[in-house]
Design an enzyme around this catalytic site. Sequence first.
Site, PDB file in Angstrom:
ATOM      1  CD  GLU A   1      -8.949   1.379   7.473  1.00 23.68           C
ATOM      2  OE1 GLU A   1      -8.843   0.433   8.275  1.00 23.68           O
ATOM      3  OE2 GLU A   1      -8.515   2.515   7.727  1.00 23.68           O
TER       4      GLU A   1
ATOM      5  CG  HIS B   1      -6.180  -2.115   8.726  1.00 24.87           C
ATOM      6  ND1 HIS B   1      -6.352  -1.118   9.652  1.00 24.87           N
ATOM      7  CD2 HIS B   1      -4.861  -2.064   8.398  1.00 24.87           C
ATOM      8  CE1 HIS B   1      -5.204  -0.491   9.865  1.00 24.87           C
ATOM      9  NE2 HIS B   1      -4.278  -1.049   9.130  1.00 24.87           N
TER      10      HIS B   1
ATOM     11  CG  ASP C   1      -0.321  -0.449   2.502  1.00 26.90           C
ATOM     12  OD1 ASP C   1       0.922  -0.390   2.599  1.00 26.90           O
ATOM     13  OD2 ASP C   1      -1.049  -0.847   3.426  1.00 26.90           O
TER      14      ASP C   1
ATOM     15  CG  ASP D   1      -9.128  -1.398  11.905  1.00 23.20           C
ATOM     16  OD1 ASP D   1      -8.105  -2.036  11.580  1.00 23.20           O
ATOM     17  OD2 ASP D   1      -9.520  -0.393  11.280  1.00 23.20           O
TER      18      ASP D   1
HETATM   19  C1  GLP Z   1      -0.738   0.310   8.470  1.00 23.00           C
HETATM   20  C2  GLP Z   1      -0.296  -0.410   7.220  1.00 23.00           C
HETATM   21  C3  GLP Z   1      -0.501  -1.887   7.364  1.00 23.00           C
HETATM   22  C4  GLP Z   1       0.130  -2.338   8.652  1.00 23.00           C
HETATM   23  C5  GLP Z   1      -0.565  -1.726   9.819  1.00 23.00           C
HETATM   24  C6  GLP Z   1      -0.007  -2.132  11.179  1.00 23.00           C
HETATM   25  O1  GLP Z   1      -2.091   0.585   8.485  1.00 23.00           O
HETATM   26  N1  GLP Z   1      -0.954   0.034   6.045  1.00 23.00           N
HETATM   27  O2  GLP Z   1       0.080  -2.548   6.252  1.00 23.00           O
HETATM   28  O3  GLP Z   1       0.027  -3.722   8.743  1.00 23.00           O
HETATM   29  O4  GLP Z   1      -0.406  -0.334   9.683  1.00 23.00           O
HETATM   30  O5  GLP Z   1       1.026  -1.272  11.521  1.00 23.00           O
HETATM   31  P1  GLP Z   1       1.907  -1.356  12.847  1.00 23.00           P
HETATM   32  O6  GLP Z   1       2.866  -2.466  12.602  1.00 23.00           O
HETATM   33  O7  GLP Z   1       2.597  -0.039  12.920  1.00 23.00           O
HETATM   34  O8  GLP Z   1       0.991  -1.617  13.973  1.00 23.00           O
END
Ligand code: GLP
Length: 259
Positions: A143, A138, A67, A136
């Site tokens: 989302e 995702h 992403d 959440d």
């Molecule tokens: C973001 C990214 C996801 C990632 C998520 C968790 O939303 N787009 O790909 O998995 O965060 O991030 P973190 O590892 O900082 O909790």
Amino acid sequence: MEVVIRDNAAEVALLAASWVARLLGEKPTAVLGLPTGQTMVALYAELVRLHREEGLDFSGCTTFNLDEYVGLPAEHPCSYRCYMREHLFDHVNLDPDRTHLPDGMARDIPRHCQEYEERIQAADGLDLVLLGLGRDGHIAFNEPSSSLSSRTRIKVLTPLTRAANRAGFPSEENVPLYVLTMGVGTIMDARRCVLIATGAGKARAVAAMVEGPVTAMLPASALQYHPRCTALVDDAAAAHLSMREYYRAVYALKPDWQL
Ligand code: GLP
């Protein structure tokens, strides 16, 4: 879904990196799907160490990130291209021409997303997708309420995700509202998925993903349908799994567990 529980986040990172290294040893031209986020920082650091100290070779490898934010140029310090350069790309021997991210500055977004899918196909699909997990539920930027057969497309972030991703931006309002993300269907087409979650903040999402119903309201739960998906979590993130002792016992029977 296979569940592997390690004592702490550092051990999770070491094990995940060893799986990537094993895959690259077996298939030097492997195609990887790569996430960003705090959880992955230790994993990328270990991959960089393996490259520097043990000669882990990325020269034949192709990568596709999951992403990117819309409206941030690649040089922006909060862009995911910038994150990837800082944590991995600038420190290993990946061919820059084979590191792909969605382009958040694309003029024709639907067409760009279609082309991103086509590039993945042209590379013969994803051998391994590494995934983080939102609180959440995702995955990538899919989302809650995302179609479970979605492809790469534009999405709108929820307030929860914008707040969680605030670090690096001057304020929450500066976190882009729009993002480009591989779809749940794109991820499900990968030959192998490894989802990594650490810390108590992820415990409820982990339990819902592994043991709850499959629902678009928790997009990671779609991974229950993936034939080769492993959830690699630390003790804190495993806290709400009702079958965690069983998962530990299964893993203990497979000391040479491998991808
Ligand atoms: C973001 C990214 C996801 C990632 C998520 C968790 O939303 N787009 O790909 O998995 O965060 O991030 P973190 O590892 O900082 O909790």
